[in-house]
Design an enzyme around this catalytic site. Structure first.
Site, PDB file in Angstrom:
ATOM      1  CG  HIS A 199     -60.048  29.615 -44.202  1.00 41.80           C
ATOM      2  ND1 HIS A 199     -61.094  28.725 -44.049  1.00 41.80           N
ATOM      3  CD2 HIS A 199     -58.944  28.856 -44.454  1.00 41.80           C
ATOM      4  CE1 HIS A 199     -60.645  27.489 -44.203  1.00 41.80           C
ATOM      5  NE2 HIS A 199     -59.344  27.537 -44.447  1.00 41.80           N
ATOM      6  CB  CYS A 256     -55.031  26.540 -45.639  1.00 40.76           C
ATOM      7  SG  CYS A 256     -56.600  25.743 -45.954  1.00 40.76           S
ATOM      8  CE  LYS A 265     -54.339  23.110 -42.465  1.00 43.29           C
ATOM      9  NZ  LYS A 265     -55.703  23.085 -42.982  1.00 43.29           N
TER      10      LYS A 265
END
Length: 485
Positions: free
Chosen positions: A272, A38, A86
């Site tokens: 990812h 991340c 996020k």
């Protein structure tokens, strides 16, 4: 997993919003993360710089909070900027477990860090909102489009960061213990075509590359798994992708309802992928396709419809692309190259002062669950993976045309190819030097963390994700750490 956005991966799950973007825009067939985890991946995307330049070595170490991102520059140049969800590209986040595991990966021990991956069905056939936090952020973005963006006289840039399709920590286990759960509802599972799910082939444990074995062991995947277990993990992951796709659909609909769709560029990508039991692993932290190959779709004014671009590209290309869209001069020091020439099929040379885009992309990994720094160069049919100093751990070479599942390491068969790819890799990054600075960083960080705990050090470590193995022979592992230090 970027392979779900084109044939044959797209046969496994119904992703109507992705399909809409493909019909009305462009899909990149070979887009990669610059680091398959991340925070370092996002640091690369927001900075336009490779991981060894940002020094974002693990999920705890990212960019400084005041780092100037492409969004900051667009804001400076008159764009109204809005972020939801996020972000996760600055230092200091993620669990204690996550960072201690990354720092101690150089220690000569083998400890399982996760419970086994699990699946869990929740709710009923009408339950659409499983990942409630992501839906709330999607709602905020939709409302912002309908209430703010539609009335703006200046151009806008809206960023929505989702957590899905990420496995959930198993709630009963607490932050530091336990497994990861692939969680979905029957509603989303019905979007998955079970017949099309491929059960990955596994090498025997004794034949595995040593770093792969370490990853598989620390992720608690070396035990027995039935075909049904593996198929379910994959199906539930695809179902989580379907839920993510629905959130993308909400954004597209909001732009359509407000009349903004025709004059807005939409980019869909990910930090990812997910191995979902390929190569006897789940999660990411690997250069295999499931983990490193990401989706990248772009639609909007000036973008060709139904276009498929085979060139290798990566997330560092987002930074110069955004500036290009906004007609802001692109800094010369970036690792990435604008995607606009590819989208418009221009000759590269006329488009960039820096000359043509290279024919390779770079990804690297320095975090937990892997006991070596890893560097991947992807070019043409080849994927070349080098480890740390290039001598103690053998490299891997995969011919993705002949072996898309990456089951046969042909490094020994093609020494000339290995040599030439290694030469390119070393011209991009002095990887033995970078690896040794990561070793040094890991040691220093661990020492200062250990000192901050005083006498409590071992009892804290005993409560991290590897507690089951650590407590079997605490002294042995403490000694291994002392020897490393």
């Amino acid at each position: 997993d970027g392979r779900l956005t084109f044939f044959p991966g797209n046969q496994t799950v119904d992703l109507p919003s992705i399909n809409f973007m493909k019909r009305h825009g462009t899909v990149f067939l070979n887009a990669y993360t610059n680091s398959p985890i991340c925070c370092p991946s996002r640091a690369a995307m927001w900075s336009g710089l490779f991981t060894h330049l940002t020094e974002s070595w693990n999920n705890f170490k990212g960019l400084d909070p005041d780092y100037v991102t492409w969004m900051d520059l667009m804001e400076k140049h008159g764009y109204r900027a809005q972020r939801f969800g996020k972000l996760d590209f600055t230092s200091g986040h993620h669990s204690i477990s996550n960072r201690v595991e990354a720092w101690t990966r150089d220690v000569d021990f083998l400890l399982r860090q996760e419970g086994r991956p699990m699946v869990k069905l929740t709710g009923h056939r009408k339950r659409v909102r499983v990942m409630e936090a992501d839906w709330q952020n999607t709602d905020k973005a939709v409302n912002w489009i309908k209430e703010e963006a539609v009335n703006l006289t200046q151009p806008f840039i809206l960023y929505l960061g989702l957590n899905l399709p990420h496995p959930y920590p198993s709630p009963y286990a607490g932050e530091n213990f336990g497994s990861s759960t692939f969680l979905t509802s029957p509603y989303w599972l019905e979007k998955v075509n079970y017949e099309a799910i491929k059960i990955p082939k596994w090498s025997s444990l004794s034949e595995m590359h040593p770093v792969d074995y370490y990853s598989s062991y620390t992720k608690n995947c070396t035990g027995e798994f039935t075909k049904e277990e593996v198929r379910n993990i994959r199906a539930f992951y695809y179902a989580m992708c379907a839920e993510t796709d629905a959130m993308l659909g909400e954004i597209i609909s909001a732009l359509q309802d407000t009349g903004l769709l025709g004059k807005t560029i939409i980019i869909f990508t990910a930090d990812h992928g997910e191995l979902a039991m390929e190569h006897r692993q789940f999660y990411k932290m690997s250069m295999y396709e499931g983990s490193s190959h990401v989706p990248l779709l772009i639609m909007g004014p000036g973008v060709r419809e139904q276009q498929q671009i085979p060139n290798v590209v990566s997330l560092v290309d987002i930074y110069p692309t955004m500036l290009d869209i906004a007609r802001i001069p692109v800094p010369q020091n970036l690792s990435g190259y604008s995607l606009i020439p590819l989208l418009h099929e221009k000759a590269e040379s006329e488009a960039s002062a820096r000359g043509a885009r290279p024919s390779w992309v770079l990804s690297e990994f320095h975090g937990c669950n892997v006991n070596s720094s890893v560097y991947m160069l992807r070019t043409g049919q080849w994927k070349y993976i080098a480890y740390s100093d290039g001598s103690s751990v053998p490299p891997q070479l995969f011919d993705l045309t002949a072996d898309p599942d990456e089951l046969t390491n042909v490094a020994i068969t093609f020494p000339v190819t290995v040599h030439s790819l290694d030469k390119i890799l070393r011209s991009v990054v002095n990887y033995p030097k970078v690896s040794s600075s990561v070793h040094e960083y890991n040691k220093q960080q661990f020492i200062s963390w250990k000192q901050s705990l005083g006498h409590n050090y071992s009892s804290v470590i005993a409560n991290l994700r590897w507690h089951q193995d650590w407590l079997k022979d605490q002294k042995k592992y403490e000694n291994a750490i002392d020897k490393w230090l």
